[in-house]
Enzyme design. Sequence first.
Site, mmCIF file in Angstrom:
data_model
loop_
_atom_site.group_PDB
_atom_site.id
_atom_site.type_symbol
_atom_site.label_atom_id
_atom_site.label_comp_id
_atom_site.label_asym_id
_atom_site.label_seq_id
_atom_site.Cartn_x
_atom_site.Cartn_y
_atom_site.Cartn_z
ATOM 1 N N GLY A 10 46.207 81.278 42.464
ATOM 2 C CA GLY A 10 44.816 80.807 42.423
ATOM 3 C C GLY A 10 44.731 79.408 41.827
ATOM 4 O O GLY A 10 45.742 78.787 41.500
ATOM 5 N N PHE A 11 43.513 78.955 41.675
ATOM 6 C CA PHE A 11 43.270 77.605 41.173
ATOM 7 C C PHE A 11 43.872 77.414 39.771
ATOM 8 O O PHE A 11 44.777 76.587 39.573
ATOM 9 C CB PHE A 11 41.749 77.342 41.212
ATOM 10 C CG PHE A 11 41.242 76.349 40.226
ATOM 11 C CD1 PHE A 11 41.793 75.073 40.160
ATOM 12 C CD2 PHE A 11 40.202 76.678 39.354
ATOM 13 C CE1 PHE A 11 41.324 74.143 39.242
ATOM 14 C CE2 PHE A 11 39.728 75.756 38.448
ATOM 15 C CZ PHE A 11 40.289 74.497 38.381
ATOM 16 N N ILE A 12 43.431 78.188 38.792
ATOM 17 C CA ILE A 12 43.932 78.004 37.422
ATOM 18 C C ILE A 12 45.366 78.507 37.312
ATOM 19 O O ILE A 12 46.230 77.860 36.718
ATOM 20 C CB ILE A 12 43.011 78.728 36.401
ATOM 21 C CG1 ILE A 12 41.594 78.155 36.491
ATOM 22 C CG2 ILE A 12 43.563 78.592 34.985
ATOM 23 C CD1 ILE A 12 40.561 78.876 35.638
ATOM 24 N N ASP A 31 50.318 88.039 43.169
ATOM 25 C CA ASP A 31 49.030 87.601 43.727
ATOM 26 C C ASP A 31 48.863 88.254 45.100
ATOM 27 O O ASP A 31 49.823 88.329 45.870
ATOM 28 C CB ASP A 31 49.026 86.068 43.852
ATOM 29 C CG ASP A 31 47.613 85.504 43.992
ATOM 30 O OD1 ASP A 31 47.221 84.698 43.124
ATOM 31 O OD2 ASP A 31 46.915 85.844 44.971
ATOM 32 N N ASN A 32 47.651 88.690 45.391
ATOM 33 C CA ASN A 32 47.438 89.316 46.712
ATOM 34 C C ASN A 32 46.896 88.317 47.738
ATOM 35 O O ASN A 32 46.548 88.695 48.848
ATOM 36 C CB ASN A 32 46.508 90.537 46.604
ATOM 37 C CG ASN A 32 45.076 90.157 46.242
ATOM 38 O OD1 ASN A 32 44.802 88.996 45.934
ATOM 39 N ND2 ASN A 32 44.190 91.130 46.276
ATOM 40 N N LEU A 76 45.475 86.633 35.075
ATOM 41 C CA LEU A 76 44.389 85.821 35.649
ATOM 42 C C LEU A 76 43.861 86.408 36.951
ATOM 43 O O LEU A 76 42.867 85.917 37.485
ATOM 44 C CB LEU A 76 44.881 84.385 35.910
ATOM 45 C CG LEU A 76 44.871 83.420 34.717
ATOM 46 C CD1 LEU A 76 45.956 83.762 33.707
ATOM 47 C CD2 LEU A 76 45.055 81.991 35.181
ATOM 48 N N THR A 95 39.011 95.959 41.019
ATOM 49 C CA THR A 95 40.050 94.983 40.680
ATOM 50 C C THR A 95 39.919 94.553 39.228
ATOM 51 O O THR A 95 40.913 94.497 38.490
ATOM 52 C CB THR A 95 39.906 93.734 41.580
ATOM 53 O OG1 THR A 95 39.969 94.164 42.930
ATOM 54 C CG2 THR A 95 40.996 92.718 41.306
ATOM 55 N N TYR A 149 30.314 91.315 37.276
ATOM 56 C CA TYR A 149 31.474 90.535 36.834
ATOM 57 C C TYR A 149 31.495 90.465 35.308
ATOM 58 O O TYR A 149 32.518 90.742 34.676
ATOM 59 C CB TYR A 149 31.407 89.132 37.447
ATOM 60 C CG TYR A 149 32.565 88.241 37.117
ATOM 61 C CD1 TYR A 149 33.870 88.592 37.473
ATOM 62 C CD2 TYR A 149 32.371 87.034 36.453
ATOM 63 C CE1 TYR A 149 34.939 87.767 37.180
ATOM 64 C CE2 TYR A 149 33.434 86.196 36.158
ATOM 65 C CZ TYR A 149 34.719 86.564 36.518
ATOM 66 O OH TYR A 149 35.778 85.740 36.213
#
Length: 339
Positions: A10-12, A31-32, A76, A95, A149
């Site tokens: 991902g981004f971070i 990571d999926n 993350l 998730t 969230y």
Amino acid sequence: MKSVITGGAGFIGSHLVDHLLRRGDDVVVLDNLSTGTLFNLETALRNPRLRFVEGTVLDRSLVHSVIAGADQVYHLAAAVGVKIIVEEPLTSLRTNIHGTENVLEATQSAGATLLLASTSEVYGKNTADRLSEDADRILGSALKSRWTYAAAKGIDESFAHAFWSEYGLQVAIVRLFNTVGPRQTGRYGMVVPNLVGQAQRGEPLTVFGDGLQTRCFSYVGDIIPALVKLAETPDAYGTAVNLGGAEEISILQLARRTISVLDSRSAIRLVPYAHAYAEGYEDMRRRVPDNSRAMALVGFSPSTPLDEVIRRVAGATSHGGHLNEAMTLATPFSHEAVG
Ligand code: UDP
């Protein structure tokens, strides 16, 4: 040091991968590729010290096998972004709650340390002048998917804290406030890549509501070193630490700054919330971090000015932009596909 990063594509996560590889760690990414992409790991994947595992944190046995033997884990992986949270509430809840529980259990069995990425969303509608880590949480109805969230991340934090107090798990919780930088995509609603892309294309910049809502954007390059130091600071274990930007800015001001920094001829368009989001969505009016705990623990001091952040996001967008997806599909990287 062997480090596992869930959500490392991902981004971070991908910036964290680069950082840990640079200092010589062996890194495993789980990571999926739901919102992450191998394009973010383009350089990292050429490093033999990186292993990429495609899979979900919901796969309990996979999580245990990936984390076994690790020294430290950075969790993350999450369903993120307003769009996904609102449109896929069930997957997001699963998730963000069960996935985290799997990671906590596996890290505990491995005897590793854990950095849990949480979010300023947990403060909800609290508009305090500076949100300290002990500030109250003010959340809307549990039946509005917009709040799931924040609710899930709050449960994650409680889980982590209980693992620390009951089992002695060495876990630090970090609450990230609007982290931005290259590789963040606007596809899931994030404002900075959205506005930068619009300014570059000469389209109107879409500012939601009256644009007077404020945020403190922090640069990913300032956040990552602090994140790593916190993961290795025993005084941070069993606690939560804010990491956010120094400058409070309204979204309207952000749009104006983006136009001026990028020398764009775009106009600004105010979009009513009812058009921008699904019905019943509530935006956060204000969100300002108190960074003093991070400062005291690891000397955190966000230093990259917002204008520079806008320039860097724009530079990355003009090189990658829409190519990202196509390049990912055509990428010849070998990776382990699991499950
Ligand atoms: N926003 C906006 N235009 C956009 C995308 C977002 O005005 O194209 C607003 C959004 O309503 C919010 C702020 O920008 O007030 C930050 O949104 P983002 O989703 O980036 O982060 P968060 O709401 O989680 O702080």
